[in-house]
Write a protein that holds these residues in place. Structure first.
Motif, PDB file in Angstrom:
ATOM      1  N   GLU A  83      87.035  23.468  39.943  1.00 17.14           N
ATOM      2  CA  GLU A  83      86.409  24.502  39.120  1.00 17.14           C
ATOM      3  C   GLU A  83      85.171  25.035  39.825  1.00 17.14           C
ATOM      4  OE1 GLU A  83      86.038  21.180  37.412  1.00 17.14           O
ATOM      5  OE2 GLU A  83      88.202  21.200  37.131  1.00 17.14           O
ATOM      6  N   ARG A  99      82.668   9.842  26.336  1.00 16.06           N
ATOM      7  CA  ARG A  99      83.865   9.010  26.078  1.00 16.06           C
ATOM      8  C   ARG A  99      84.020   7.935  27.148  1.00 16.06           C
ATOM      9  NH1 ARG A  99      86.777  13.718  25.256  1.00 16.06           N
ATOM     10  NH2 ARG A  99      87.665  13.508  27.341  1.00 16.06           N
ATOM     11  N   ARG A 122      84.457  12.244  37.343  1.00 21.71           N
ATOM     12  CA  ARG A 122      84.841  13.668  37.256  1.00 21.71           C
ATOM     13  C   ARG A 122      83.858  14.433  36.370  1.00 21.71           C
ATOM     14  NH1 ARG A 122      90.030  11.420  36.502  1.00 21.71           N
ATOM     15  NH2 ARG A 122      90.007  11.923  34.277  1.00 21.71           N
TER      16      ARG A 122
HETATM   17  P1  ATP Z   1      88.927  15.983  29.957  1.00 20.14           P
HETATM   18  O1  ATP Z   1      88.904  14.575  29.437  1.00 20.14           O
HETATM   19  O2  ATP Z   1      87.860  16.843  29.377  1.00 20.14           O
HETATM   20  O3  ATP Z   1      90.305  16.622  29.916  1.00 20.14           O
HETATM   21  P2  ATP Z   1      89.403  15.292  32.714  1.00 20.14           P
HETATM   22  O4  ATP Z   1      88.451  14.897  33.788  1.00 20.14           O
HETATM   23  O5  ATP Z   1      90.345  14.231  32.254  1.00 20.14           O
HETATM   24  O6  ATP Z   1      88.529  15.881  31.515  1.00 20.14           O
HETATM   25  P3  ATP Z   1      91.196  16.652  34.440  1.00 20.14           P
HETATM   26  O7  ATP Z   1      92.435  15.865  34.199  1.00 20.14           O
HETATM   27  O8  ATP Z   1      90.411  16.372  35.688  1.00 20.14           O
HETATM   28  O9  ATP Z   1      90.231  16.566  33.153  1.00 20.14           O
HETATM   29  O10 ATP Z   1      91.532  18.218  34.434  1.00 20.14           O
HETATM   30  C1  ATP Z   1      92.553  18.784  33.622  1.00 20.14           C
HETATM   31  C2  ATP Z   1      92.388  20.297  33.677  1.00 20.14           C
HETATM   32  O11 ATP Z   1      91.262  20.687  32.895  1.00 20.14           O
HETATM   33  C3  ATP Z   1      92.157  20.871  35.058  1.00 20.14           C
HETATM   34  O12 ATP Z   1      92.777  22.121  35.148  1.00 20.14           O
HETATM   35  C4  ATP Z   1      90.642  21.003  35.145  1.00 20.14           C
HETATM   36  O13 ATP Z   1      90.267  22.043  36.026  1.00 20.14           O
HETATM   37  C5  ATP Z   1      90.294  21.350  33.700  1.00 20.14           C
HETATM   38  N1  ATP Z   1      88.987  20.852  33.272  1.00 20.14           N
HETATM   39  C6  ATP Z   1      88.649  19.568  32.967  1.00 20.14           C
HETATM   40  N2  ATP Z   1      87.387  19.478  32.549  1.00 20.14           N
HETATM   41  C7  ATP Z   1      86.883  20.737  32.589  1.00 20.14           C
HETATM   42  C8  ATP Z   1      85.610  21.322  32.264  1.00 20.14           C
HETATM   43  N3  ATP Z   1      84.590  20.584  31.834  1.00 20.14           N
HETATM   44  N4  ATP Z   1      85.475  22.651  32.411  1.00 20.14           N
HETATM   45  C9  ATP Z   1      86.477  23.420  32.843  1.00 20.14           C
HETATM   46  N5  ATP Z   1      87.702  22.950  33.160  1.00 20.14           N
HETATM   47  C10 ATP Z   1      87.905  21.629  33.044  1.00 20.14           C
END
Ligand code: ATP
Length: 134
Positions: A83, A99, A122
């Motif tokens: 991102e 979380r 992340r």
């Molecule tokens: P969450 O628990 O919020 O889903 P995560 O770290 O598990 O966070 P990822 O699996 O890394 O999320 O990402 C899943 C999708 O969501 C990807 O397309 C990523 O770019 C997007 N994404 C995750 N968190 C964000 C954020 N804070 N802002 C914008 N896009 C995000």
């Protein structure tokens, strides 16, 4: 000033495409700085920021691991997720961080600690990128 073409690509599509003067990335082996004309290279990446330098401006892209490939004509970053700073949802990352911290503190047998640690990394990486903390 010489430039190199950079693409950041994820399974959901391209995230960044521009000519820059320098690319920096957090590789598993340490911080990598790539200038135009760098020798071909493939390096696995950590959860971290890609820094893209253009003149006096440095843009940041948060990536959650992947690979950096340097070829004579361009640098490609293949990331699990990526991102640009302006498209990061701060509330979502703050909630994800909260979380993950809760899970890590819970000391319960049913918590997957490695997974919680990665989620924490992340989320804090995304927050650091929005705050320009690199
Ligand atoms: P969450 O628990 O919020 O889903 P995560 O770290 O598990 O966070 P990822 O699996 O890394 O999320 O990402 C899943 C999708 O969501 C990807 O397309 C990523 O770019 C997007 N994404 C995750 N968190 C964000 C954020 N804070 N802002 C914008 N896009 C995000």
């Amino acid at each position: 000033m010489k430039t190199v073409k950079v693409n950041v690509v994820t399974p959901d599509g391209p995230v960044y495409d521009a000519e820059v003067e320098m690319v920096s990335a957090k590789a598993k082996s340490g911080e990598l700085g790539i200038l135009p004309g760098h020798i071909p290279l493939v390096a696995p990446l950590e959860i971290g920021a890609i820094k893209l330098k253009k003149g006096s401006n440095t843009e940041l892209v948060a990536v959650s691991g992947g690979f950096l490939e340097v070829r004579p004509d361009k640098v490609t970053i293949l990331a699990q997720s990526a991102e640009k700073a302006e498209s990061i949802d701060v509330a979502r990352a703050t909630e994800a961080l909260r979380r993950a911290e809760q899970r890590l503190q819970a000391k319960q047998e049913n918590v997957d600690f490695k997974r919680a640690e990665l989620a924490l990394k992340r989320a804090s990486n995304r927050l650091n990128v929005t705050q320009n903390k690199y």
